[in-house]
Design a protein around this motif. Structure first.
Motif, PDB file in Angstrom:
ATOM      1  N   VAL A  30       0.863  -1.184   0.000  1.00 45.79           N
ATOM      2  CA  VAL A  30       0.000   0.000   0.000  1.00 45.79           C
ATOM      3  C   VAL A  30       0.899   1.233   0.000  1.00 45.79           C
ATOM      4  O   VAL A  30       1.843   1.329   0.790  1.00 45.79           O
ATOM      5  CB  VAL A  30      -0.932   0.041   1.230  1.00 45.79           C
ATOM      6  CG1 VAL A  30      -1.726   1.355   1.257  1.00 45.79           C
ATOM      7  CG2 VAL A  30      -1.879  -1.143   1.233  1.00 45.79           C
ATOM      8  N   LEU A  31       0.594   2.178  -0.890  1.00 49.84           N
ATOM      9  CA  LEU A  31       1.312   3.441  -0.957  1.00 49.84           C
ATOM     10  C   LEU A  31       0.405   4.514  -0.348  1.00 49.84           C
ATOM     11  O   LEU A  31      -0.536   4.984  -0.980  1.00 49.84           O
ATOM     12  CB  LEU A  31       1.659   3.779  -2.407  1.00 49.84           C
ATOM     13  CG  LEU A  31       2.567   2.752  -3.095  1.00 49.84           C
ATOM     14  CD1 LEU A  31       2.446   2.860  -4.607  1.00 49.84           C
ATOM     15  CD2 LEU A  31       4.008   2.936  -2.653  1.00 49.84           C
ATOM     16  N   LEU A  32       0.676   4.870   0.914  1.00 44.56           N
ATOM     17  CA  LEU A  32      -0.175   5.795   1.665  1.00 44.56           C
ATOM     18  C   LEU A  32       0.420   7.196   1.569  1.00 44.56           C
ATOM     19  O   LEU A  32       1.486   7.473   2.115  1.00 44.56           O
ATOM     20  CB  LEU A  32      -0.270   5.336   3.119  1.00 44.56           C
ATOM     21  CG  LEU A  32      -1.184   6.119   4.050  1.00 44.56           C
ATOM     22  CD1 LEU A  32      -2.604   6.192   3.525  1.00 44.56           C
ATOM     23  CD2 LEU A  32      -1.165   5.506   5.453  1.00 44.56           C
ATOM     24  N   ARG A  81      -0.890 -11.053   3.877  1.00 41.70           N
ATOM     25  CA  ARG A  81      -2.324 -11.221   3.665  1.00 41.70           C
ATOM     26  C   ARG A  81      -2.891 -12.244   4.646  1.00 41.70           C
ATOM     27  O   ARG A  81      -2.150 -13.065   5.195  1.00 41.70           O
ATOM     28  CB  ARG A  81      -2.598 -11.668   2.227  1.00 41.70           C
ATOM     29  CG  ARG A  81      -2.179 -10.644   1.175  1.00 41.70           C
ATOM     30  CD  ARG A  81      -2.562 -11.111  -0.208  1.00 41.70           C
ATOM     31  NE  ARG A  81      -2.077 -10.191  -1.236  1.00 41.70           N
ATOM     32  CZ  ARG A  81      -2.723  -9.108  -1.622  1.00 41.70           C
ATOM     33  NH1 ARG A  81      -3.893  -8.803  -1.068  1.00 41.70           N
ATOM     34  NH2 ARG A  81      -2.238  -8.328  -2.571  1.00 41.70           N
ATOM     35  N   PRO A  82      -4.219 -12.218   4.873  1.00 34.43           N
ATOM     36  CA  PRO A  82      -4.829 -13.231   5.747  1.00 34.43           C
ATOM     37  C   PRO A  82      -4.534 -14.637   5.238  1.00 34.43           C
ATOM     38  O   PRO A  82      -4.455 -14.866   4.027  1.00 34.43           O
ATOM     39  CB  PRO A  82      -6.321 -12.913   5.655  1.00 34.43           C
ATOM     40  CG  PRO A  82      -6.390 -11.495   5.233  1.00 34.43           C
ATOM     41  CD  PRO A  82      -5.194 -11.265   4.358  1.00 34.43           C
ATOM     42  N   GLU A  83      -4.364 -15.551   6.161  1.00 32.35           N
ATOM     43  CA  GLU A  83      -4.094 -16.921   5.776  1.00 32.35           C
ATOM     44  C   GLU A  83      -5.331 -17.552   5.156  1.00 32.35           C
ATOM     45  O   GLU A  83      -6.462 -17.238   5.541  1.00 32.35           O
ATOM     46  CB  GLU A  83      -3.647 -17.725   7.006  1.00 32.35           C
ATOM     47  CG  GLU A  83      -2.354 -17.206   7.603  1.00 32.35           C
ATOM     48  CD  GLU A  83      -1.974 -17.938   8.869  1.00 32.35           C
ATOM     49  OE1 GLU A  83      -2.690 -18.912   9.212  1.00 32.35           O
ATOM     50  OE2 GLU A  83      -0.985 -17.553   9.509  1.00 32.35           O
ATOM     51  N   PRO A 134       1.326   0.515  -9.358  1.00 38.23           N
ATOM     52  CA  PRO A 134      -0.018   0.616  -8.770  1.00 38.23           C
ATOM     53  C   PRO A 134      -1.094   0.256  -9.786  1.00 38.23           C
ATOM     54  O   PRO A 134      -0.928   0.466 -10.990  1.00 38.23           O
ATOM     55  CB  PRO A 134      -0.112   2.084  -8.354  1.00 38.23           C
ATOM     56  CG  PRO A 134       0.857   2.801  -9.244  1.00 38.23           C
ATOM     57  CD  PRO A 134       1.980   1.832  -9.462  1.00 38.23           C
ATOM     58  N   THR A 135      -2.206  -0.281  -9.261  1.00 34.41           N
ATOM     59  CA  THR A 135      -3.306  -0.716 -10.124  1.00 34.41           C
ATOM     60  C   THR A 135      -4.603   0.033  -9.839  1.00 34.41           C
ATOM     61  O   THR A 135      -5.538  -0.059 -10.625  1.00 34.41           O
ATOM     62  CB  THR A 135      -3.557  -2.216  -9.939  1.00 34.41           C
ATOM     63  OG1 THR A 135      -3.763  -2.496  -8.544  1.00 34.41           O
ATOM     64  CG2 THR A 135      -2.357  -3.023 -10.433  1.00 34.41           C
ATOM     65  N   ALA A 177      -7.038  -6.751  -4.596  1.00 26.46           N
ATOM     66  CA  ALA A 177      -6.105  -7.149  -5.646  1.00 26.46           C
ATOM     67  C   ALA A 177      -5.207  -5.980  -6.048  1.00 26.46           C
ATOM     68  O   ALA A 177      -5.607  -4.821  -5.994  1.00 26.46           O
ATOM     69  CB  ALA A 177      -6.888  -7.649  -6.855  1.00 26.46           C
ATOM     70  N   GLY A 178      -3.992  -6.309  -6.457  1.00 32.89           N
ATOM     71  CA  GLY A 178      -3.093  -5.293  -6.978  1.00 32.89           C
ATOM     72  C   GLY A 178      -2.500  -4.405  -5.901  1.00 32.89           C
ATOM     73  O   GLY A 178      -2.544  -4.702  -4.704  1.00 32.89           O
ATOM     74  N   VAL A 179      -1.939  -3.288  -6.353  1.00 35.84           N
ATOM     75  CA  VAL A 179      -1.233  -2.350  -5.479  1.00 35.84           C
ATOM     76  C   VAL A 179      -2.012  -1.041  -5.441  1.00 35.84           C
ATOM     77  O   VAL A 179      -2.121  -0.355  -6.456  1.00 35.84           O
ATOM     78  CB  VAL A 179       0.198  -2.096  -5.985  1.00 35.84           C
ATOM     79  CG1 VAL A 179       0.889  -1.023  -5.146  1.00 35.84           C
ATOM     80  CG2 VAL A 179       1.006  -3.390  -5.982  1.00 35.84           C
TER      81      VAL A 179
END
Length: 340
Positions: free
Chosen positions: A166-168, A308-310, A209-210, A264-266
């Motif tokens: 994530v680009l915050l 990510r969540p398992e 980024p998407t 999904a994606g960035v």
């Protein structure tokens, strides 16, 4: 979507501020001394799990791809450029790995490393590198000459490659509130802010980024609008990530950021100085990630990486049920690029 368990988990952390309170920037971005040699590089990886190690005939050593910054160049841009020049491969940056420091030619030198996915290209011997090998990480650690490169490889191996990025972004400069006659929500970017936005338009694509999200204020949207246009998409408005939307229900704002991370994606996410420090500090605290400083200058970026969540997680209150922050790295405004 993340459920009620996530909402419970992100609530109740210490350090809650009153709604509407603007947490101050705790630390200004440091301006490196021009006497320090600045460089950047990457652990370049492929989908088969192998990483690139290069041989430099000038030094007769095996190394990770890296090199010095050009004048006015940002650290991430230098990492991508050096990877391309030394290996012939285009790189999509991922998480920040480490900064190594040592002395070169009698001067202090720092090298910032990122993980980077090979996105196409091919190697050909060149002036700097005469051989490239794709090897497993353990073999790379044996092959490289310097212990500092081994340390970087260890940092890379500590987490999986398929992390969520994530680009915050904190919105760019918008002038003084007192000088704007209209509603504050509509306050536009200043001339300096537009330059910062153009700098971000060049910087953020280095992570591939998407999608682009933003708090609804004009200055937040306009900071990342160019990135969205380049993607051929629209900015997705996020009321929970504005100051007025975050503080009345802080837990909901944190959950929304985690939902964005889990997509999904960035994603690029543009928000405000009254939100970003609390979001970053809280997620770091929940993950047990040591983070002593949370700077947040206008036009800056927090590069966040999450596990990510398992698969198959349930709605029970478990750390496996939400993306867990594993890395948080601050990038100053691209207009504040160090000069080597």
């Amino acid at each position: 979507m993340l459920g009620a368990a996530t909402r419970r988990r992100v609530g109740g952390v210490p350090g809650r501020r009153q709604p509407g309170a603007r947490p101050p920037d705790r630390v200004a971005a440091r301006t490196p001394s021009t006497r320090v040699i600045r460089a950047a590089g990457a652990v370049l990886w492929r989908a088969d799990g192998l990483v690139a190690v290069v041989h430099r005939p000038r030094y007769d050593d095996w190394s990770l791809p890296k090199g010095k910054l050009d004048p006015g160049e940002t650290v991430p841009a230098a990492a991508v450029r050096e990877v391309r020049e030394e290996t012939g491969f285009d790189a999509v940056l991922g998480r920040y790995l480490a900064t190594v420091r040592y002395t070169a030619f009698g001067k202090p030198k720092t090298v910032d490393f990122f993980a980077a996915r090979a996105a196409g290209g091919s190697f050909a011997p060149n002036d700097e590198v005469d051989e490239l090998r794709w090897v497993p990480v353990a073999e790379a650690a044996e092959l490289v000459t310097k212990d500092t490169d081994r340390d970087v490889l260890a940092a890379y191996a500590a987490e999986p490659t398929d992390l969520a990025t994530v680009l915050l972004v904190r919105h760019a400069k918008a002038g003084k509130r007192d000088n704007w006659p209209g509603e504050d929500d509509l306050r536009p970017l200043s001339q300096a802010g537009r330059r910062q936005a153009e700098g971000l338009r060049a910087l953020l694509p280095l992570w591939g980024p998407t999608r682009v999200h933003s708090a609804p204020r004009t200055r937040c949207v306009d900071t990342v609008l160019g990135v969205a246009r380049d993607l051929g998409s629209q900015v997705l408005v996020e009321p929970r990530l504005s100051e007025e939307g975050y503080w009345p229900d802080r837990e909901a704002g944190l959950v929304r950021l985690l939902e964005i991370a889990d997509g999904a994606g960035v994603p690029v996410v543009s928000s405000q100085g009254g939100v970003i420090p609390d979001v970053v500090a809280t997620l770091a605290s929940l993950a047990g990630l040591p983070l002593t400083e949370v700077p947040c200058k206008k036009g800056s970026v927090w590069l966040l990486a999450f596990r990510r969540p398992e698969p198959g997680w349930s709605t029970s209150d478990s750390s496996a049920s939400w993306p867990r922050l594993v890395s948080a790295h601050y990038l100053p405004s691209p207009l504040a690029a160090p000069v080597p």
